[in-house]
Design an enzyme around this catalytic site. Structure first.
Site, PDB file in Angstrom:
ATOM      1  N   GLY A  14      28.454  69.916  17.130  1.00  0.00           N
ATOM      2  CA  GLY A  14      27.853  70.095  15.809  1.00  0.00           C
ATOM      3  C   GLY A  14      26.383  70.493  15.913  1.00  0.00           C
ATOM      4  N   ARG A  33      26.433  60.496  10.890  1.00  0.00           N
ATOM      5  CA  ARG A  33      26.610  59.097  10.493  1.00  0.00           C
ATOM      6  C   ARG A  33      25.455  58.246  11.018  1.00  0.00           C
ATOM      7  NH1 ARG A  33      31.756  55.933  12.842  1.00  0.00           N
ATOM      8  NH2 ARG A  33      30.702  56.566  14.764  1.00  0.00           N
ATOM      9  N   ALA A  76      38.126  64.462  16.327  1.00  0.00           N
ATOM     10  CA  ALA A  76      39.360  64.775  15.615  1.00  0.00           C
ATOM     11  C   ALA A  76      40.176  63.505  15.374  1.00  0.00           C
ATOM     12  CB  ALA A  76      40.170  65.781  16.425  1.00  0.00           C
ATOM     13  N   ASN A 102      38.881  69.784  16.853  1.00  0.00           N
ATOM     14  CA  ASN A 102      40.182  70.150  17.424  1.00  0.00           C
ATOM     15  C   ASN A 102      41.300  69.392  16.717  1.00  0.00           C
ATOM     16  OD1 ASN A 102      40.105  72.165  19.326  1.00  0.00           O
ATOM     17  ND2 ASN A 102      39.453  70.789  20.975  1.00  0.00           N
ATOM     18  N   SER A 128      36.237  77.766  19.850  1.00  0.00           N
ATOM     19  CA  SER A 128      36.396  77.696  21.300  1.00  0.00           C
ATOM     20  C   SER A 128      35.137  78.163  22.008  1.00  0.00           C
ATOM     21  CB  SER A 128      37.572  78.554  21.759  1.00  0.00           C
ATOM     22  OG  SER A 128      37.689  78.477  23.169  1.00  0.00           O
ATOM     23  N   GLY A 130      33.403  75.696  24.120  1.00  0.00           N
ATOM     24  CA  GLY A 130      32.672  74.517  24.579  1.00  0.00           C
ATOM     25  C   GLY A 130      31.269  74.465  24.009  1.00  0.00           C
ATOM     26  N   LYS A 182      44.326  78.069  17.651  1.00  0.00           N
ATOM     27  CA  LYS A 182      43.417  77.421  18.614  1.00  0.00           C
ATOM     28  C   LYS A 182      44.230  76.544  19.574  1.00  0.00           C
ATOM     29  CE  LYS A 182      39.616  75.802  20.558  1.00  0.00           C
ATOM     30  NZ  LYS A 182      39.784  74.484  21.032  1.00  0.00           N
ATOM     31  N   HIS A 185      45.873  78.853  21.963  1.00  0.00           N
ATOM     32  CA  HIS A 185      44.809  79.316  22.867  1.00  0.00           C
ATOM     33  C   HIS A 185      44.629  78.308  24.008  1.00  0.00           C
ATOM     34  CE1 HIS A 185      40.654  78.863  24.272  1.00  0.00           C
ATOM     35  NE2 HIS A 185      40.518  80.166  24.157  1.00  0.00           N
ATOM     36  N   ASN A 186      44.553  77.032  23.651  1.00  0.00           N
ATOM     37  CA  ASN A 186      44.354  76.010  24.684  1.00  0.00           C
ATOM     38  C   ASN A 186      45.577  75.903  25.598  1.00  0.00           C
ATOM     39  OD1 ASN A 186      42.059  75.625  23.153  1.00  0.00           O
ATOM     40  ND2 ASN A 186      42.097  73.405  23.368  1.00  0.00           N
ATOM     41  N   GLU A 189      45.318  78.605  27.963  1.00  0.00           N
ATOM     42  CA  GLU A 189      44.238  78.228  28.902  1.00  0.00           C
ATOM     43  C   GLU A 189      44.797  77.311  30.014  1.00  0.00           C
ATOM     44  OE1 GLU A 189      40.725  76.668  26.778  1.00  0.00           O
ATOM     45  OE2 GLU A 189      40.726  75.010  28.199  1.00  0.00           O
ATOM     46  N   TYR A 190      45.624  76.357  29.639  1.00  0.00           N
ATOM     47  CA  TYR A 190      46.254  75.475  30.635  1.00  0.00           C
ATOM     48  C   TYR A 190      47.053  76.314  31.639  1.00  0.00           C
ATOM     49  CZ  TYR A 190      45.768  70.785  28.395  1.00  0.00           C
ATOM     50  OH  TYR A 190      45.327  69.591  27.892  1.00  0.00           O
ATOM     51  N   ARG A 287      49.958  69.143  35.535  1.00  0.00           N
ATOM     52  CA  ARG A 287      48.843  68.187  35.416  1.00  0.00           C
ATOM     53  C   ARG A 287      49.394  66.766  35.433  1.00  0.00           C
ATOM     54  NH1 ARG A 287      44.010  70.203  31.344  1.00  0.00           N
ATOM     55  NH2 ARG A 287      43.976  72.384  32.010  1.00  0.00           N
ATOM     56  N   ARG A 445      80.383  73.069  26.911  1.00  0.00           N
ATOM     57  CA  ARG A 445      80.168  72.373  25.636  1.00  0.00           C
ATOM     58  C   ARG A 445      81.449  72.325  24.830  1.00  0.00           C
ATOM     59  NH1 ARG A 445      77.136  74.714  22.047  1.00  0.00           N
ATOM     60  NH2 ARG A 445      76.283  72.822  21.114  1.00  0.00           N
TER      61      ARG A 445
HETATM   62  P1  NBP Z   1      32.867  63.964  19.547  1.00  0.00           P
HETATM   63  O1  NBP Z   1      34.273  64.402  19.509  1.00  0.00           O
HETATM   64  O2  NBP Z   1      32.410  63.148  20.675  1.00  0.00           O
HETATM   65  O3  NBP Z   1      32.565  63.177  18.182  1.00  0.00           O
HETATM   66  C1  NBP Z   1      31.334  62.547  17.951  1.00  0.00           C
HETATM   67  C2  NBP Z   1      30.887  62.746  16.523  1.00  0.00           C
HETATM   68  O4  NBP Z   1      31.843  62.198  15.609  1.00  0.00           O
HETATM   69  C3  NBP Z   1      29.572  62.035  16.253  1.00  0.00           C
HETATM   70  O5  NBP Z   1      28.807  62.838  15.381  1.00  0.00           O
HETATM   71  C4  NBP Z   1      30.032  60.755  15.569  1.00  0.00           C
HETATM   72  O6  NBP Z   1      29.064  60.145  14.778  1.00  0.00           O
HETATM   73  C5  NBP Z   1      31.134  61.297  14.722  1.00  0.00           C
HETATM   74  N1  NBP Z   1      32.021  60.283  14.145  1.00  0.00           N
HETATM   75  C6  NBP Z   1      32.938  59.479  14.728  1.00  0.00           C
HETATM   76 BR1  NBP Z   1      33.292  59.446  16.500  1.00  0.00          BR
HETATM   77  N2  NBP Z   1      33.557  58.680  13.870  1.00  0.00           N
HETATM   78  C7  NBP Z   1      33.017  58.955  12.676  1.00  0.00           C
HETATM   79  C8  NBP Z   1      33.233  58.434  11.372  1.00  0.00           C
HETATM   80  N3  NBP Z   1      34.172  57.509  11.145  1.00  0.00           N
HETATM   81  N4  NBP Z   1      32.481  58.924  10.370  1.00  0.00           N
HETATM   82  C9  NBP Z   1      31.549  59.871  10.590  1.00  0.00           C
HETATM   83  N5  NBP Z   1      31.309  60.406  11.806  1.00  0.00           N
HETATM   84  C10 NBP Z   1      32.027  59.951  12.834  1.00  0.00           C
HETATM   85  O7  NBP Z   1      31.883  65.229  19.388  1.00  0.00           O
HETATM   86  P2  NBP Z   1      31.935  66.679  20.077  1.00  0.00           P
HETATM   87  O8  NBP Z   1      32.236  66.604  21.517  1.00  0.00           O
HETATM   88  O9  NBP Z   1      30.687  67.346  19.612  1.00  0.00           O
HETATM   89  O10 NBP Z   1      33.180  67.384  19.381  1.00  0.00           O
HETATM   90  C11 NBP Z   1      33.280  67.551  17.974  1.00  0.00           C
HETATM   91  C12 NBP Z   1      34.617  68.187  17.659  1.00  0.00           C
HETATM   92  O11 NBP Z   1      34.667  69.470  18.261  1.00  0.00           O
HETATM   93  C13 NBP Z   1      35.828  67.410  18.187  1.00  0.00           C
HETATM   94  O12 NBP Z   1      36.869  67.518  17.275  1.00  0.00           O
HETATM   95  C14 NBP Z   1      36.181  68.153  19.450  1.00  0.00           C
HETATM   96  O13 NBP Z   1      37.542  68.014  19.789  1.00  0.00           O
HETATM   97  C15 NBP Z   1      35.845  69.571  19.063  1.00  0.00           C
HETATM   98  N6  NBP Z   1      35.556  70.468  20.181  1.00  0.00           N
HETATM   99  C16 NBP Z   1      34.839  70.043  21.252  1.00  0.00           C
HETATM  100  C17 NBP Z   1      34.570  70.907  22.302  1.00  0.00           C
HETATM  101  C18 NBP Z   1      33.746  70.461  23.464  1.00  0.00           C
HETATM  102  O14 NBP Z   1      33.597  71.250  24.416  1.00  0.00           O
HETATM  103  N7  NBP Z   1      33.179  69.262  23.449  1.00  0.00           N
HETATM  104  C19 NBP Z   1      35.024  72.218  22.244  1.00  0.00           C
HETATM  105  C20 NBP Z   1      35.739  72.641  21.135  1.00  0.00           C
HETATM  106  C21 NBP Z   1      35.991  71.747  20.107  1.00  0.00           C
HETATM  107  P3  NBP Z   1      28.074  59.054  15.425  1.00  0.00           P
HETATM  108  O15 NBP Z   1      27.005  59.841  16.100  1.00  0.00           O
HETATM  109  O16 NBP Z   1      27.577  58.310  14.247  1.00  0.00           O
HETATM  110  O17 NBP Z   1      28.883  58.222  16.366  1.00  0.00           O
END
Ligand code: NBP
Length: 475
Positions: A14, A33, A76, A102, A128, A130, A182, A185-186, A189-190, A287, A445
């Site tokens: 984000g 949050r 997610a 995701n 996608s 990262g 998406k 896509h993943n 990727e696997y 895996r 069968r």
């Molecule tokens: P995370 O998946 O680690 O999520 C952390 C965020 O979720 C924090 O902002 C946290 O707030 C918030 N959160 C949670 Br946990 N519970 C909450 C709730 N009940 N209310 C409000 N906020 C809440 O973060 P990320 O790795 O940045 O990934 C974000 C999304 O993007 C995921 O769905 C992930 O699958 C997807 N994604 C990730 C990648 C990657 O490479 N990492 C790539 C593509 C897509 P807090 O700070 O207050 O705890």
């Protein structure tokens, strides 16, 4: 000033999306949050553009111009539902809530339907690439209504990766279409990663090449038709030396591949849709096998061939493996695109596979020169039923097949597991076959379950009286 768009959920993804938007000149309202993340973002990166830091959801919503555009980037699952429940009551009809996490596409369909009733456009967007992609240009796959894309598209296309000046973002289709593609896509990727790993293993065991020699091989491959992000990073990983032991890092990393679930979802949904994505499934299972310490420990002493005899394989094996990798990759991508076609038909999305290949050329993990070939295949005057029959892939498979067969045979002979290469070749030969032994299965069968069979020469359903006089009834 009113913000053009807002991002809530400022963990790595984000925060980087918000920075990407701000760097492109958009005023971005940011909220999380726990307020510490918002503070950190603005303190460390506030100079990159125009941010409006908001402490509460109310403040955040009030900071946005109407109709509001809100990107949700939280974990997610339940957190996404919690955030929707928190924000939806504050929004007005016509506002847009984008889930960039995701999510499973069935959750997206449910959320979209519920929010549509409240007049809010819910957009499940696959993102996608990262964390680096989020900051520098991801591949973005937004679903949801066409109307919402009119308002969101220009902003999302602005921050997406570009290839030949074309943004890696397009409207995929209604409701869950974006998260569906998406997911696939993943899955692809696997499969791609598994095939590359098998190529590495075959060359390492087969020719005794060292990781750094193999890094050179992958660098070389990256200059040809296999040129892709995954091949590029493979060379980098193979070249890495572990600081504490001085060994190649790949020899120090535990050989258990982990997964977060999107590959598994792809296969689960493929089974429901009846699409044979054997390459993706094999990659998910490979895996899983790697992670089964108990099974592997118990089976370690089982009999097998005693390695690769000296002098049997030579330098030509490298080119054989390269061709086998390319052919297997064509199969895996063809299967993935078949799944997208099936999902699109099942849910009425009308996903354009050529447009999808176009936006996967950059930003995302499977970005590759190869996707340009897929785009060309789908954009030709006679788009193929399956990518395998597109003229340019027919030619590539024809060129590769002798090598492919040799590699799979050698793998079996020397006891080197190559499940991805093998299953891809079996799929290829199954589709090519004039007759499949499925006829015998139908006979079995009918024997034990009177399930009936169809005949090649007459219409109707038939049953043989197996426990009677073995005459045939039906028609
Ligand atoms: P995370 O998946 O680690 O999520 C952390 C965020 O979720 C924090 O902002 C946290 O707030 C918030 N959160 C949670 Br946990 N519970 C909450 C709730 N009940 N209310 C409000 N906020 C809440 O973060 P990320 O790795 O940045 O990934 C974000 C999304 O993007 C995921 O769905 C992930 O699958 C997807 N994604 C990730 C990648 C990657 O490479 N990492 C790539 C593509 C897509 P807090 O700070 O207050 O705890």
């Amino acid at each position: 000033t009113q913000a053009q768009i807002g991002v809530t959920g400022l963990a790595v993804m984000g925060a980087n999306l918000a920075r990407n938007l701000a760097r492109h000149g958009h005023t971005v309202a940011v909220h999380n949050r726990s307020q510490s993340r918002t503070k950190t973002l603005v303190e460390e990166h506030g100079h990159e553009g125009s941010f409006v830091a908001c402490e509460t959801p109310e403040e955040f919503v009030a900071a946005l111009e109407r109709p509001r555009r809100v990107i949700v980037m939280v974990k997610a699952g339940a957190p996404t539902d919690a955030v929707i429940e928190e924000f939806a009551p504050l929004l007005e009809p016509g506002d847009m809530l984008v889930d960039g996490g995701n999510a499973h596409f069935l959750d997206t369909r449910r959320r979209e339907a519920a929010l549509r009733e409240r007049g809010i456009h819910f957009v499940g967007a696959g993102v996608s690439g990262g964390e680096e992609g989020a900051l520098l240009g991801p591949s973005i796959m937004p679903g949801g209504s066409k109307e919402s894309y009119e308002a969101l598209g220009p902003l999302l296309e602005d921050i997406a990766a570009k290839v030949d000046g074309v943004p890696c973002c397009t409207h995929i289709g209604p409701d869950g279409a974006g998260h569906f593609v998406k997911m696939v896509h993943n899955g692809i990727e696997y499969a791609d990663m598994q095939l590359i790993a098998e190529a590495y293993d075959l060359l390492r065991q087969g020719l005794g090449l060292s990781p750094s020699q193999l890094a050179d091989v992958f660098d070389e491959w990256n200059r040809g038709e296999l040129s892709s992000y995954l091949i590029e990073i493979t060379a980098e990983v193979l070249r890495q030396v572990d600081a504490s032991t001085g060994k190649p890092l790949v020899d120090v990393i535990a050989d258990r591949a982990e997964q977060k679930g999107t590959g598994r979802w792809t296969v689960q949904i493929a089974l429901d849709l009846g699409v044979p994505v054997s390459g993706i499934a094999e990659a998910v299972f490979a895996r899983s096998v790697s992670g089964h310490a108990d099974l592997r420990e118990a089976a370690r002493g089982l009999p097998g061939p005693s390695g690769v005899p000296a002098g049997v394989l030579d330098e030509s094996f490298v080119e054989d493996v390269r061709r086998a990798l390319y052919a297997s990759k064509i199969i895996a991508y063809a299967q993935g695109f078949d799944q997208i076609r099936a999902g699109s038909a099942e849910y009425g999305w009308e996903v354009d596979p050529g447009a999808l290949a176009t936006i996967w050329r950059g930003g995302c993990i499977i970005r590759a020169v190869f996707l340009d070939r897929i785009r060309e295949a789908y954009e030709s005057e006679t788009p193929p039923v399956t990518l395998l029959t597109a003229p340019l892939f027919v030619e590539a498979l024809g060129l590769a097949q002798d090598s492919w067969r040799r590699v799979v045979a050698r793998a079996a002979e020397f006891g080197i597991p190559a499940p991805g290469f093998s299953t891809a070749l079996a799929y290829y030969d199954s589709l090519r076959a004039e007759r499949l032994p499925a006829a015998l299965i139908q006979g079995q069968r009918d024997f034990f379950g009177a399930h009936t069979y169809q005949r090649t020469d007459r219409e109707g359903s038939f049953h043989t009286l197996w426990s009677g006089d073995r005459s045939e009834i039906g028609g």
